[in-house]
Design a protein around this motif. Structure first.
Motif, PDB file in Angstrom:
ATOM      1  N   ASN A 251      -0.092   1.025 -10.371  1.00  0.00           N
ATOM      2  CA  ASN A 251      -1.236   0.383  -9.709  1.00  0.00           C
ATOM      3  C   ASN A 251      -1.697   1.201  -8.507  1.00  0.00           C
ATOM      4  N   TRP A 252      -1.764   2.529  -8.699  1.00  0.00           N
ATOM      5  CA  TRP A 252      -2.095   3.419  -7.579  1.00  0.00           C
ATOM      6  C   TRP A 252      -3.495   3.192  -7.034  1.00  0.00           C
ATOM      7  N   GLU A 253      -4.412   2.709  -7.888  1.00  0.00           N
ATOM      8  CA  GLU A 253      -5.782   2.493  -7.411  1.00  0.00           C
ATOM      9  C   GLU A 253      -5.804   1.532  -6.217  1.00  0.00           C
ATOM     10  N   THR A 254      -5.066   0.431  -6.353  1.00  0.00           N
ATOM     11  CA  THR A 254      -5.001  -0.547  -5.265  1.00  0.00           C
ATOM     12  C   THR A 254      -4.103  -0.060  -4.136  1.00  0.00           C
TER      13      THR A 254
ATOM     14  N   SER B  58     -15.332   4.331  -7.112  1.00  0.00           N
ATOM     15  CA  SER B  58     -15.637   4.550  -8.511  1.00  0.00           C
ATOM     16  C   SER B  58     -17.143   4.659  -8.745  1.00  0.00           C
ATOM     17  N   GLN B  59     -17.911   3.894  -8.006  1.00  0.00           N
ATOM     18  CA  GLN B  59     -19.365   3.963  -8.118  1.00  0.00           C
ATOM     19  C   GLN B  59     -19.897   5.304  -7.614  1.00  0.00           C
ATOM     20  N   VAL B  60     -19.314   5.800  -6.514  1.00  0.00           N
ATOM     21  CA  VAL B  60     -19.714   7.114  -5.996  1.00  0.00           C
ATOM     22  C   VAL B  60     -19.369   8.199  -7.010  1.00  0.00           C
ATOM     23  N   LYS B  61     -18.214   8.078  -7.641  1.00  0.00           N
ATOM     24  CA  LYS B  61     -17.805   9.027  -8.670  1.00  0.00           C
ATOM     25  C   LYS B  61     -18.808   9.026  -9.821  1.00  0.00           C
ATOM     26  N   SER B  62     -19.238   7.869 -10.256  1.00  0.00           N
ATOM     27  CA  SER B  62     -20.186   7.764 -11.360  1.00  0.00           C
ATOM     28  C   SER B  62     -21.500   8.464 -11.031  1.00  0.00           C
ATOM     29  N   LYS B  63     -21.914   8.389  -9.789  1.00  0.00           N
ATOM     30  CA  LYS B  63     -23.178   8.988  -9.384  1.00  0.00           C
ATOM     31  C   LYS B  63     -23.093  10.509  -9.351  1.00  0.00           C
ATOM     32  N   HIS B  64     -21.997  11.050  -8.831  1.00  0.00           N
ATOM     33  CA  HIS B  64     -21.940  12.482  -8.583  1.00  0.00           C
ATOM     34  C   HIS B  64     -21.124  13.270  -9.617  1.00  0.00           C
ATOM     35  N   ASP B  65     -20.284  12.592 -10.402  1.00  0.00           N
ATOM     36  CA  ASP B  65     -19.499  13.273 -11.437  1.00  0.00           C
ATOM     37  C   ASP B  65     -19.287  12.329 -12.612  1.00  0.00           C
ATOM     38  N   PRO B  66     -20.376  11.921 -13.289  1.00  0.00           N
ATOM     39  CA  PRO B  66     -20.243  10.926 -14.358  1.00  0.00           C
ATOM     40  C   PRO B  66     -19.422  11.409 -15.541  1.00  0.00           C
ATOM     41  N   ALA B  67     -19.379  12.726 -15.772  1.00  0.00           N
ATOM     42  CA  ALA B  67     -18.602  13.269 -16.894  1.00  0.00           C
ATOM     43  C   ALA B  67     -17.140  13.523 -16.519  1.00  0.00           C
ATOM     44  N   ASN B  68     -16.780  13.238 -15.269  1.00  0.00           N
ATOM     45  CA  ASN B  68     -15.391  13.367 -14.806  1.00  0.00           C
ATOM     46  C   ASN B  68     -14.883  14.805 -14.937  1.00  0.00           C
ATOM     47  N   LEU B  69     -15.716  15.752 -14.494  1.00  0.00           N
ATOM     48  CA  LEU B  69     -15.307  17.165 -14.523  1.00  0.00           C
ATOM     49  C   LEU B  69     -14.089  17.391 -13.638  1.00  0.00           C
ATOM     50  N   PHE B  70     -14.104  16.776 -12.461  1.00  0.00           N
ATOM     51  CA  PHE B  70     -12.994  16.913 -11.521  1.00  0.00           C
ATOM     52  C   PHE B  70     -12.023  15.755 -11.762  1.00  0.00           C
ATOM     53  N   ASN B  71     -10.845  16.065 -12.261  1.00  0.00           N
ATOM     54  CA  ASN B  71      -9.953  14.969 -12.612  1.00  0.00           C
ATOM     55  C   ASN B  71      -8.502  15.400 -12.567  1.00  0.00           C
ATOM     56  N   ASN B  72      -7.659  14.428 -12.281  1.00  0.00           N
ATOM     57  CA  ASN B  72      -6.218  14.543 -12.462  1.00  0.00           C
ATOM     58  C   ASN B  72      -5.713  13.143 -12.794  1.00  0.00           C
ATOM     59  N   ALA B  73      -4.420  12.990 -12.905  1.00  0.00           N
ATOM     60  CA  ALA B  73      -3.860  11.706 -13.334  1.00  0.00           C
ATOM     61  C   ALA B  73      -4.150  10.574 -12.364  1.00  0.00           C
ATOM     62  N   GLN B  74      -4.456  10.900 -11.098  1.00  0.00           N
ATOM     63  CA  GLN B  74      -4.713   9.860 -10.109  1.00  0.00           C
ATOM     64  C   GLN B  74      -6.007  10.136  -9.340  1.00  0.00           C
ATOM     65  N   SER B  75      -6.977  10.713  -9.989  1.00  0.00           N
ATOM     66  CA  SER B  75      -8.287  10.887  -9.358  1.00  0.00           C
ATOM     67  C   SER B  75      -9.155   9.658  -9.644  1.00  0.00           C
ATOM     68  N   ILE B  76     -10.150   9.467  -8.798  1.00  0.00           N
ATOM     69  CA  ILE B  76     -11.064   8.333  -8.977  1.00  0.00           C
ATOM     70  C   ILE B  76     -11.789   8.479 -10.313  1.00  0.00           C
ATOM     71  N   ARG B  77     -11.848   7.415 -11.062  1.00  0.00           N
ATOM     72  CA  ARG B  77     -12.540   7.436 -12.367  1.00  0.00           C
ATOM     73  C   ARG B  77     -13.955   6.882 -12.223  1.00  0.00           C
ATOM     74  N   PRO B  78     -14.892   7.396 -13.014  1.00  0.00           N
ATOM     75  CA  PRO B  78     -16.246   6.824 -12.991  1.00  0.00           C
ATOM     76  C   PRO B  78     -16.224   5.351 -13.367  1.00  0.00           C
ATOM     77  N   ALA B  79     -17.122   4.573 -12.766  1.00  0.00           N
ATOM     78  CA  ALA B  79     -17.180   3.141 -13.058  1.00  0.00           C
ATOM     79  C   ALA B  79     -17.577   2.921 -14.515  1.00  0.00           C
TER      80      ALA B  79
ATOM     81  N   TYR C  16       0.828  -1.202   0.000  1.00  0.00           N
ATOM     82  CA  TYR C  16       0.000   0.000   0.000  1.00  0.00           C
ATOM     83  C   TYR C  16       0.867   1.260   0.000  1.00  0.00           C
ATOM     84  N   ALA C  17       0.257   2.380  -0.359  1.00  0.00           N
ATOM     85  CA  ALA C  17       0.912   3.682  -0.306  1.00  0.00           C
ATOM     86  C   ALA C  17      -0.089   4.690   0.229  1.00  0.00           C
TER      87      ALA C  17
END
Length: 501
Positions: free
Chosen positions: A466-469, A480-501, A454-455
């Motif tokens: 493998n930063w997700e794990t 990822s499921q929470v992201k899909s519900k509240h930001d499905p278009a991925n407005l808030f993003n960076n290289a290591q932000s949670i991605r929509p499911a 872990y990190a």
């Protein structure tokens, strides 16, 4: 304050290799017409007293400069200085309409990987910094405090101490409460009271639609779960945090032990390091420890043991007996009033050019592991400013919360490790590359067998595989499921932000 000229010099002198910038600068560099920025400026003024700062403004350089000046060359097209939730809502709606990701910056831009920088629209949250005491919770009796997202830890700690209260927050006074909490957050009181996010009872967040949501165990519980360790800038922009507080003690015993040793005397270095681990092994949760091994290419390694004990001096000295027996070059063991103890243990976190990696270990380093680490430190490139390996004692109340109860999964480790390498602004690219490669090699090859896989997301590392794990373990899928519900278009993003499911 760093001048605009100095800021531009720093930015140009610490450019990263193109491969390291992937995901750092998003596809939002296309310039918008002046009329679009004028519209945003009007919106900010109409919906509060917010302002828009363009690169030509005198305040732009200080608002755009991150703590990690390796990313100083990544500059926003504009900074929206937000003074209220309404300002944040206006900025997010405007950004969504113009195809630009809004990137919040809660305080001094402490994202290790530069994720509080952007080539688009930066949201400066610093003015939203009120610390409001709410009294006792009618259901639990806990004393509650509501803190604005732009508040810095040093101010928060002082205001709490004035009322005899505390939160388990970090030691760096300039870090923002938002970034700390959203990544989990820990400090010298965490073995007693848990992670910073464990004290959170409610947060307000503006999501991609521009709606402001109140999140707690009853309302928007999924988002509340995700914000406790799911990291900032990925689900929306948090504008406030309500915490349950703890009663502080009138006095706290603090200590700082320091050794200066030739790094070639590996047996002596390992003896001191091992003695500090022994001191912490069976210590009560009232005891905290930070072990720092700092090396500059001069042949001498500095070892420091730093922490506190929530009690009197006699039992603290008893705990520290193994370390004291190795005759430190410097020792400070005192009982201080609570506020003074916090300031003594604190750090300012000045801007620097650095690269950081993290890991967790489930066990103390044995003699073999310590020798491997010492040999690696000794191999620090001679052109590098400094390198360090820091161990923060984990355990205690951190373990009391189940790994799936919040988004923060790292509950069972013995220590969290931080490896850091620093270089000088203006260093040649080859110097920077060699420094980074040295740290990467140490964590990915030399010491990897000591880690649990872990990190720590508060020590975010854009080169981590493998930063997700590594950051979220089995919790990533739910995040990822929470992201899909509240930001499905991925407005808030960076290289290591949670991605929509």
């Amino acid at each position: 304050m760093i001048s605009r000229r100095k800021f531009l010099t720093i930015g140009g002198a610490t450019l990263l290799a193109p491969s390291l910038l992937q995901g750092c600068i998003s596809k939002q560099s296309a310039k918008l017409p002046e009329s679009a920025w004028q519209a945003l400026a009007r919106e900010l003024g109409t919906n509060g007293s917010g302002t828009l700062v363009l690169p030509s403004a005198p305040s732009y350089s200080s608002l755009a400069l991150p703590r990690n000046i390796s990313y100083a060359h990544i500059r926003p097209q504009a900074v929206a200085v937000c003074t209220s939730s309404r300002n944040v809502q206006s900025a997010i709606k405007w950004a969504a309409a113009h195809g630009i990701s809004p990137v919040p910056r809660s305080a001094a831009g402490h994202s290790y990987a530069g994720y509080s920088t952007t080539t688009g629209l930066s949201l400066d949250m610093a003015p939203i910094n009120r610390v409001k005491f709410l009294g006792a919770s009618p259901t639990t009796g806990d004393e509650l405090v509501k803190i604005g997202a732009g508040a810095r830890l040093g101010v928060v700690a002082n205001k709490l101490a004035e009322r005899g209260l505390l939160l388990p927050i970090g030691r760096c006074a300039t870090v923002g409460v938002a970034g700390l909490t959203l990544g989990g957050g820990f400090g010298f009181n965490s073995r007693k009271f848990g992670m910073t996010c464990d004290s959170l009872v409610e947060t307000e967040i503006v999501v991609a639609s521009g709606e402001r949501l109140v999140c707690n165990e009853r309302e928007n519980a999924d988002l509340f779960w995700a914000t406790r360790g799911g990291n900032g800038g990925t689900f929306g922009v948090n504008t406030s945090f309500t915490f349950k507080t703890q009663r502080s003690m009138e006095n706290i015993s603090v200590y700082r032990l320091r050794w200066e040793l030739p790094i070639k005397n590996k047996e002596a270095v390992a003896k001191v390091w091992g003695a500090l681990q022994t001191a912490a092994a069976d210590a009560p949760n009232d005891f905290s420890l930070r072990i720092g091994l700092d090396y500059t290419p001069n042949g001498t390694i500095q070892i420091e043991g730093l922490g506190q004990y929530r009690g009197e001096l006699a039992p603290l000295k008893e705990i520290l007996t193994p370390a004291l027996s190795t005759q430190p070059n410097y020792q400070y063991i005192r009982t201080l009033d609570f506020a003074s103890a916090g300031r003594y243990l604190g750090s300012l976190g000045a801007p620097n050019a650095f690269y950081c990696k993290s890991a967790f270990t489930d066990n103390d380093f044995n003699d073999s592991a310590m020798n491997t680490a010492i040999n690696w430190l000794e191999e620090l490139p001679s052109t590098t400013k400094s390198g360090s390996l820091t161990f923060f004692r984990w355990g205690g109340a951190i373990e009391d919360t189940a790994p799936q109860a919040t988004a923060f999964v790292h509950r069972k480790a013995q220590y969290v490790l931080e490896g850091t390498v620093c270089w000088r602004p203006g260093d040649e690219k080859s110097v920077i590359d060699n420094s980074r490669a040295w740290l990467q090699e140490g964590f990915d090859k030399r010491l990897t067998n000591e880690f649990n896989g872990y990190a720590f997301q508060n020590f975010i590392d854009r080169n981590l595989q493998n930063w997700e794990t590594a950051y979220y373990g089995e919790n990533y899928s739910r995040l990822s499921q929470v992201k899909s519900k509240h930001d499905p278009a991925n407005l808030f993003n960076n290289a290591q932000s949670i991605r929509p499911a």
